[in-house]
Design an enzyme around this catalytic site. Structure first.
Site, PDB file in Angstrom:
ATOM      1  NE  ARG A 243      -4.086  -1.304  -0.068  1.00  0.00           N
ATOM      2  CZ  ARG A 243      -4.081  -2.698  -0.682  1.00  0.00           C
ATOM      3  NH1 ARG A 243      -3.806  -2.840  -1.497  1.00  0.00           N
ATOM      4  NH2 ARG A 243      -5.385  -2.945  -0.616  1.00  0.00           N
ATOM      5  CD  GLU A 272      -2.764   2.354  -6.002  1.00  0.00           C
ATOM      6  OE1 GLU A 272      -4.190   1.868  -5.767  1.00  0.00           O
ATOM      7  OE2 GLU A 272      -1.591   1.562  -5.370  1.00  0.00           O
ATOM      8  CG  HIS A 291      -2.356  -1.615  -6.883  1.00  0.00           C
ATOM      9  ND1 HIS A 291      -2.741  -0.606  -5.844  1.00  0.00           N
ATOM     10  CD2 HIS A 291      -2.030  -2.645  -6.546  1.00  0.00           C
ATOM     11  CE1 HIS A 291      -3.294  -1.608  -4.923  1.00  0.00           C
ATOM     12  NE2 HIS A 291      -2.723  -2.640  -5.693  1.00  0.00           N
TER      13      HIS A 291
END
Length: 331
Positions: A243, A272, A291
């Site tokens: 994260r 994000e 990601h």
């Protein structure tokens, strides 16, 4: 109470949105009524009637929970759960579950971790960019090239993903140290090449590579802040596939810009997608990916199956697995 059957599947646009949600909905048994949305409050009637919410990186706030009086379960289609207000769910006696024990994401996140480590060690991004510009960069890059063999990998969080990373580190002839709340059994340490449990600050001092695999909680937010980053060797690399908010991003940019760190590989950001103002986008010797850890074709199938199986079991009367917020209510 009659077994809950109304399922609200909330699939954030940046992880597939309605198209991905439609595929997930087909996995449910026929008695479940599944509504697919991209935002939790997009369909207020469906939220109000929902007995179960499945969320794939879409926020589930206290307001959303308050607007769902029939809600009995929140299922995260991920190992992480930081996008759900777990405290509010606990206050309402609504369990929040992950897919943690399934290991659905472990293989790909471990592979992505090593892809970033290798790209940093071998300077793949600057080498590629130089060749595209007709620049034979070998003399310039040679002093920065390094090997994984013989190096120490520090793993922060030796859960299922962390163990997969450690397994690969052994294959690369690396030594493994790890930090976490609990030491794993000695036989697990032995299988991972004699991995050693050490305090976080010691891990940072001795590691050549630091890889983050901890959940994001109030305790772990900015776990790597400026003082902790200062403990790292100037030749060390930081890799984050967990994260974004585990790292103070400005502090990391400072360290990279000053040459206090050799580099960083990042698959996750806070927020994000990252804003154009994020300094790490322009920091020296970074390798960035959007990601992608956990979103291969194979992984997405495993994630969907794990989430649906947990919810379907609950609908059939089984206790849910991987609860991170408290016990499931009696039905």
């Amino acid at each position: 109470m009659t077994a809950p059957k109304n399922v609200l599947a909330v699939i954030a646009p940046h992880v597939g949105g309605r198209a991905a949600g439609a595929g997930l909905a087909t996995l449910f048994p026929g008695e479940a009524e599944v509504t697919v949305v991209e935002r939790t409050d997009e369909n207020p009637e469906a939220l109000r009637a929902a007995h179960v919410v499945i969320t794939a990186l879409a926020p589930v706030t206290a307001e959303h929970l308050a607007a769902a009086p029939e809600l009995r379960l929140v299922q995260c289609a991920s190992h992480g759960f930081d996008y759900v207000d777990v405290e509010a769910a606990r206050d309402l006696a609504v369990p929040v579950c992950t897919i943690g024990s399934s290991g659905a994401e472990a293989q790909n996140v471990a592979e992505q971790t090593f892809a970033l480590m290798l790209a940093l060690a071998k300077q793949l991004v600057p080498a590629h960019n130089a060749l595209v510009e007709a620049d034979w960069a070998l003399p310039r890059l040679q002093r920065s090239l390094t090997e994984l063999s013989g190096k120490t990998l520090g793993i922060v969080g030796l859960g299922q993903i962390g163990r997969e990373v450690a397994r690969r580190a052994v294959a690369f002839d690396m030594s493994v140290v790890y930090a976490g709340r609990r030491r794993v059994p000695e036989e697990t340490e032995a299988r991972l090449g004699g991995a050693r449990h050490v305090p976080l600050d010691e891990l940072l001092r001795v590691s050549d590579y630091v890889s983050l695999h901890a959940p994001l909680t109030d305790d772990t937010r900015h776990l790597l802040d400026a003082p902790r980053l200062a403990l790292l060797k100037p030749t060390a690399f930081v890799v984050n596939t967990a994260r974004g908010a585990l790292i103070d991003q400005d502090a990391l940019a400072d360290a990279l810009e000053k040459g206090a760190l050799a580099g960083a590989g990042l698959d996750v950001f806070d927020p994000e997608p990252p804003t154009p103002a994020l300094r790490l986008l322009r920091a020296p010797n970074v390798v960035l990916s959007p990601h992608v850890g956990g979103v291969t074709r194979e992984t997405l199938v495993r994630i969907a199956l794990a989430a649906v199986q947990n919810v379907a079991g609950y609908l059939a009367g089984d206790p849910p697995r991987d609860i991170v917020s408290g016990p499931a209510p009696a039905r």
